[in-house]
Design a protein around this motif. Structure first.
Motif, PDB file in Angstrom:
ATOM      1  N   ASP A  42     -10.423   9.172   3.013  1.00 36.08           N
ATOM      2  CA  ASP A  42     -10.129  10.133   3.006  1.00 36.08           C
ATOM      3  C   ASP A  42      -8.792  10.187   2.069  1.00 36.08           C
ATOM      4  O   ASP A  42      -8.530   8.988   1.464  1.00 36.08           O
ATOM      5  N   ASN A  43      -8.702  11.255   1.652  1.00 32.30           N
ATOM      6  CA  ASN A  43      -7.894  11.126   0.361  1.00 32.30           C
ATOM      7  C   ASN A  43      -6.035  11.480   0.524  1.00 32.30           C
ATOM      8  O   ASN A  43      -5.152  11.647  -0.357  1.00 32.30           O
ATOM      9  N   THR A  44      -5.828  10.825   1.312  1.00 34.78           N
ATOM     10  CA  THR A  44      -4.311  11.189   2.084  1.00 34.78           C
ATOM     11  C   THR A  44      -3.147   9.266   0.709  1.00 34.78           C
ATOM     12  O   THR A  44      -4.294   8.918   1.125  1.00 34.78           O
ATOM     13  N   ALA A  45      -2.337  10.371   0.663  1.00 31.33           N
ATOM     14  CA  ALA A  45      -0.977   9.390   0.753  1.00 31.33           C
ATOM     15  C   ALA A  45      -1.584   7.955   1.424  1.00 31.33           C
ATOM     16  O   ALA A  45      -1.745   6.795   0.801  1.00 31.33           O
ATOM     17  N   ALA A  46      -1.495   7.622   2.439  1.00 26.22           N
ATOM     18  CA  ALA A  46      -1.734   6.631   2.958  1.00 26.22           C
ATOM     19  C   ALA A  46      -3.111   5.752   2.984  1.00 26.22           C
ATOM     20  O   ALA A  46      -2.731   4.553   3.155  1.00 26.22           O
ATOM     21  N   ALA A  47      -3.985   6.708   3.085  1.00 26.70           N
ATOM     22  CA  ALA A  47      -4.684   6.159   3.148  1.00 26.70           C
ATOM     23  C   ALA A  47      -5.508   5.273   1.047  1.00 26.70           C
ATOM     24  O   ALA A  47      -6.347   4.476   1.347  1.00 26.70           O
ATOM     25  N   GLN A  48      -5.136   5.775   0.321  1.00 29.06           N
ATOM     26  CA  GLN A  48      -5.299   5.922  -1.105  1.00 29.06           C
ATOM     27  C   GLN A  48      -4.448   4.201  -1.015  1.00 29.06           C
ATOM     28  O   GLN A  48      -5.149   3.021  -1.450  1.00 29.06           O
ATOM     29  N   SER A  49      -3.267   4.172  -0.413  1.00 32.45           N
ATOM     30  CA  SER A  49      -2.516   2.873  -0.052  1.00 32.45           C
ATOM     31  C   SER A  49      -3.366   1.871   0.633  1.00 32.45           C
ATOM     32  O   SER A  49      -3.373   0.404  -0.447  1.00 32.45           O
ATOM     33  N   LEU A  50      -3.192   2.265   1.451  1.00 35.20           N
ATOM     34  CA  LEU A  50      -4.028   0.522   2.270  1.00 35.20           C
ATOM     35  C   LEU A  50      -5.359   0.629   1.467  1.00 35.20           C
ATOM     36  O   LEU A  50      -5.781  -0.387   1.605  1.00 35.20           O
ATOM     37  N   ARG A  51      -5.899   1.329   0.881  1.00 31.28           N
ATOM     38  CA  ARG A  51      -7.651   1.526   0.167  1.00 31.28           C
ATOM     39  C   ARG A  51      -6.266  -0.253  -1.517  1.00 31.28           C
ATOM     40  O   ARG A  51      -8.126  -1.321  -1.487  1.00 31.28           O
ATOM     41  N   VAL A  52      -5.936   0.115  -1.445  1.00 37.03           N
ATOM     42  CA  VAL A  52      -5.225  -1.174  -2.873  1.00 37.03           C
ATOM     43  C   VAL A  52      -5.400  -2.012  -2.048  1.00 37.03           C
ATOM     44  O   VAL A  52      -5.256  -3.220  -2.488  1.00 37.03           O
ATOM     45  N   LYS A  53      -4.540  -2.585  -0.697  1.00 36.60           N
ATOM     46  CA  LYS A  53      -4.154  -3.392  -0.283  1.00 36.60           C
ATOM     47  C   LYS A  53      -5.271  -4.184   0.532  1.00 36.60           C
ATOM     48  O   LYS A  53      -5.712  -5.432   0.564  1.00 36.60           O
ATOM     49  N   ILE A  54      -6.571  -3.190   1.359  1.00 34.93           N
ATOM     50  CA  ILE A  54      -7.661  -4.220   1.342  1.00 34.93           C
ATOM     51  C   ILE A  54      -8.395  -4.321   0.394  1.00 34.93           C
ATOM     52  O   ILE A  54      -8.571  -5.725   0.191  1.00 34.93           O
ATOM     53  N   ASP A  55      -7.996  -4.006  -1.011  1.00 38.68           N
ATOM     54  CA  ASP A  55      -9.093  -4.559  -2.134  1.00 38.68           C
ATOM     55  C   ASP A  55      -8.500  -5.686  -2.452  1.00 38.68           C
ATOM     56  O   ASP A  55      -8.851  -6.679  -3.077  1.00 38.68           O
ATOM     57  N   LEU A  56      -6.960  -5.283  -2.607  1.00 36.98           N
ATOM     58  CA  LEU A  56      -6.559  -7.118  -3.325  1.00 36.98           C
ATOM     59  C   LEU A  56      -6.147  -8.117  -1.837  1.00 36.98           C
ATOM     60  O   LEU A  56      -6.592  -8.788  -2.208  1.00 36.98           O
ATOM     61  N   ALA A  57      -6.362  -7.755  -0.426  1.00 36.04           N
ATOM     62  CA  ALA A  57      -6.566  -8.793   0.743  1.00 36.04           C
ATOM     63  C   ALA A  57      -7.576  -9.287   0.674  1.00 36.04           C
ATOM     64  O   ALA A  57      -7.706 -10.504   0.197  1.00 36.04           O
TER      65      ALA A  57
END
Length: 133
Positions: A42-57
């Motif tokens: 999904d291209n929502t800001a929330a989904a993009q932000s969560l992808r960064v958090k997923i990658d970092l975790a």
């Protein structure tokens, strides 16, 4: 349908770590539905932000596993691999680098993300049994 490389990378890392989406969602303190949306692309800001958090975790979890495995190898170094004298590290499946062999002997590595091949360091060749020309 377009390939979702992020989702593939996440699934590979989760498999190597032995966790499932529910556990990852709990670690991130996010509902599983939000995680699913982010992995779906999904291209929502929330989904993009969560992808960064997923990658970092996942990167942090993989680094911890890498350190743990290197420490385990370090404990048996003197007995099982005394010829190894440098700092030990471990390449895990989620690193998406594959070892290339020639007639069963490791000769290099292949990174499918960047489509690059790298020869093994010449210092390693005698250790893995390859003759240096």
């Amino acid at each position: 349908m377009q390939r979702n490389y992020f989702k593939e990378r996440v699934e590979l890392r989760m498999a190597a770590l032995g966790i499932v989406q529910k556990q990852l969602a709990e670690k991130l303190d996010k509902p599983i539905q939000r995680l699913t949306e982010a992995l779906r692309g999904d291209n929502t800001a929330a989904a993009q932000s969560l992808r960064v958090k997923i990658d970092l975790a996942l990167t942090g979890m993989c680094d911890e596993k890498r350190e743990q495995m290197a420490a385990e190898i370090e404990r048996v170094r003197a007995v099982q691999c005394p010829h190894l004298t440098g700092k030990l590290s471990v390449i895990l499946p989620e690193d998406t680098i594959y070892i290339v062999t020639e007639d069963g002997i490791p000769v290099g590595s292949w990174n499918p993300v960047t489509n690059t091949y790298s020869e093994l360091d010449a210092v390693l060749m005698p250790v893995v049994g390859r003759r240096i020309k």
